[in-house]
Scaffold this active site. Structure first.
Site, mmCIF file in Angstrom:
data_model
loop_
_atom_site.group_PDB
_atom_site.id
_atom_site.type_symbol
_atom_site.label_atom_id
_atom_site.label_comp_id
_atom_site.label_asym_id
_atom_site.label_seq_id
_atom_site.Cartn_x
_atom_site.Cartn_y
_atom_site.Cartn_z
ATOM 1 N N GLU A 46 0.829 -1.214 0.000
ATOM 2 C CA GLU A 46 0.000 0.000 0.000
ATOM 3 C C GLU A 46 0.863 1.263 0.000
ATOM 4 O OE1 GLU A 46 -2.214 -3.087 2.600
ATOM 5 O OE2 GLU A 46 -0.149 -2.606 2.004
ATOM 6 N N CYS A 77 -0.568 0.394 7.436
ATOM 7 C CA CYS A 77 -0.991 0.748 6.087
ATOM 8 C C CYS A 77 -2.422 1.277 6.072
ATOM 9 C CB CYS A 77 -0.879 -0.465 5.166
ATOM 10 S SG CYS A 77 0.828 -0.990 4.883
ATOM 11 N N ARG A 177 12.331 -23.489 -5.780
ATOM 12 C CA ARG A 177 13.268 -23.119 -4.720
ATOM 13 C C ARG A 177 13.276 -21.611 -4.498
ATOM 14 N NH1 ARG A 177 18.898 -26.618 -5.523
ATOM 15 N NH2 ARG A 177 17.990 -28.720 -5.223
ATOM 16 N N ASP A 193 24.638 -37.472 -1.616
ATOM 17 C CA ASP A 193 24.758 -36.589 -2.783
ATOM 18 C C ASP A 193 25.635 -35.365 -2.552
ATOM 19 O OD1 ASP A 193 22.990 -38.338 -3.955
ATOM 20 O OD2 ASP A 193 21.233 -37.072 -3.589
ATOM 21 N N LEU A 197 21.527 -27.466 -2.289
ATOM 22 C CA LEU A 197 20.174 -26.887 -2.158
ATOM 23 C C LEU A 197 20.175 -25.375 -2.383
ATOM 24 C CD1 LEU A 197 18.396 -28.760 0.784
ATOM 25 C CD2 LEU A 197 18.437 -29.296 -1.656
ATOM 26 N N ARG A 200 20.658 -21.934 -8.668
ATOM 27 C CA ARG A 200 21.692 -21.888 -9.707
ATOM 28 C C ARG A 200 21.251 -20.891 -10.770
ATOM 29 N NH1 ARG A 200 21.425 -27.514 -8.386
ATOM 30 N NH2 ARG A 200 20.018 -27.986 -10.124
ATOM 31 N N SER A 226 19.386 -36.242 13.057
ATOM 32 C CA SER A 226 19.149 -36.605 14.454
ATOM 33 C C SER A 226 20.429 -36.845 15.239
ATOM 34 C CB SER A 226 18.264 -37.847 14.535
ATOM 35 O OG SER A 226 17.018 -37.611 13.912
ATOM 36 N N GLU A 289 13.373 -31.497 -0.109
ATOM 37 C CA GLU A 289 13.940 -32.395 -1.119
ATOM 38 C C GLU A 289 14.788 -33.393 -0.361
ATOM 39 O OE1 GLU A 289 15.852 -30.664 -4.527
ATOM 40 O OE2 GLU A 289 14.618 -28.851 -4.445
ATOM 41 N N THR A 293 13.736 -41.878 3.740
ATOM 42 C CA THR A 293 13.482 -41.915 5.184
ATOM 43 C C THR A 293 12.701 -40.687 5.640
ATOM 44 O OG1 THR A 293 15.490 -43.210 5.585
ATOM 45 C CG2 THR A 293 14.529 -42.064 7.460
#
Length: 357
Positions: A46, A77, A177, A193, A197, A200, A226, A289, A293
């Site tokens: 606003e 506002c 993302r 991997d 995250l 790009r 954990s 992602e 588990t």
């Protein structure tokens, strides 16, 4: 209102924890001012529209979310619209924030300003889903993204998974993302991997100012770990602070911030404590992602608000890995989803679903 909605969508890459709101000022059927939410601590939609107009006396304001009525990091506002002499305000959705919750509308009406509520509500509810959920239940929208084959597999038995889907699908994930406030994965994915995250720039399918806003305000990152097994040299700990959620008080790498939460009966991070923490940190859009588990725990526990599956026209075989580690003794126990959208993305399909009911 449609113009205000389109403006609000430009704010989704940088407004968090504030909602991405758009506002248009109209007088004599002509747009005289427009704006959208700036980064936290800066002007709301606003104020941007009023500044753009200069003179808004007698104008109608179209705003996607109820104008705020309290003093936060910025002035209210609703008061700004009153002081500007606006004659009418059209609001898509009432703000469920307990500090507002109808008070902005009431303040406008108390000054003799006509207020209409509900135009464009369905679109705005969808666009502001994460913020609205956080205000209504205490934590934002949790989206689980999965890339899998036609036979429902996410990786070869060896763990090889790059790349199941094509370039177009991976670019679309980059867009998701950019719209998220927080990216989450599990420690097993980090170990397998060494993921980042991050956004790009060369794959992000945004143009001009949208791309600049997204890259200037990338999502935060989080690992659910954990037993605090995240290596100090993991790439997800580089290039900005990453939160490691653990059930044990063990130090992490220099770029990581460990947060110890309650453990469940199996010694893993209690997901109830985790979502409470998400709410305390004011994340609106949370995108996960992860491997089977964590994905399975979220699905089985009913913590997923939106499931996005990218399905590639490939068959990986019955020895390949499943997307979620879940076991049920009867069909009636299986989580059930409603498919909201199926879209072809390059050679792949994108399926968007939400829990049934």
């Amino acid at each position: 209102m449609q113009r205000a909605i389109e403006l609000g969508r430009q704010a989704r890459y940088w407004s968090a924890p504030n909602p991405p709101v758009g506002c248009v000022l109209v007088r004599d059927d002509h747009e005289i001012g427009a704006g959208f939410t700036q980064p936290a601590g800066q002007a709301h939609a606003e104020i941007m529209a009023l500044n753009d107009a200069g003179d808004a006396n007698g104008a109608s304001a179209y705003v996607t979310l109820e104008p705020c009525s309290h003093h936060g990091q910025t002035d209210p506002c609703a008061s700004a619209l009153i002081d500007a002499g606006v004659a009418r305000v059209v609001v898509a959705v009432e703000d469920p924030n307990p500090q507002i919750a109808g008070r902005g509308i009431a303040a406008l009406r108390a000054k003799g300003i006509d207020v209409d509520l509900g135009e464009g509500a369905d679109q705005v509810e969808a666009d502001l889903a994460g913020f609205l959920l956080r205000m209504r239940r205490g934590y934002g929208r949790i989206t689980l993204k999965i890339a899998m084959s036609l036979d429902g597999r996410t990786a070869m038995p060896s763990g090889e998974s790059q790349w199941i889907t094509g370039e177009d699908a991976r670019a679309d994930v980059q867009r998701l993302r950019a719209e998220a406030d927080l990216m989450v994965t599990g420690v097993d994915t980090v170990l397998a991997d060494d993921c980042r995250l991050t956004l790009r720039a060369n794959e992000l399918p945004l143009d001009g100012e949208d791309k600049e806003r997204a890259l200037t305000h990338p999502p935060a990152r989080m690992v659910l770990d954990s037993k605090c097994r995240t290596p100090a040299g993991a790439r997800i700990l580089a290039g900005g602070e990453t939160t490691v959620i653990t059930a044990q008080n063990i130090p992490v790498g220099e770029s990581g911030q460990a947060v110890v939460l309650a453990a469940d009966a199996e010694g893993r991070v209690d997901l109830s404590a985790w979502v409470q923490y998400l709410g305390e940190q004011a994340f609106n859009e949370i995108m996960v992602e992860a491997g089977p588990t964590l994905s399975g725990a979220l699905l089985k526990g009913g913590w997923v608000d939106r499931l996005i599956i990218y399905q590639a026209p490939k068959l990986l075989g019955d020895a390949a890995r499943a997307p979620a580690a879940m076991n049920f003794s009867a069909l009636a126990e299986a989580p059930e989803f409603e498919i909201n959208e199926v879209t072809r993305i390059g050679a792949d399909l994108r399926i968007i679903a939400a829990p049934k009911g």
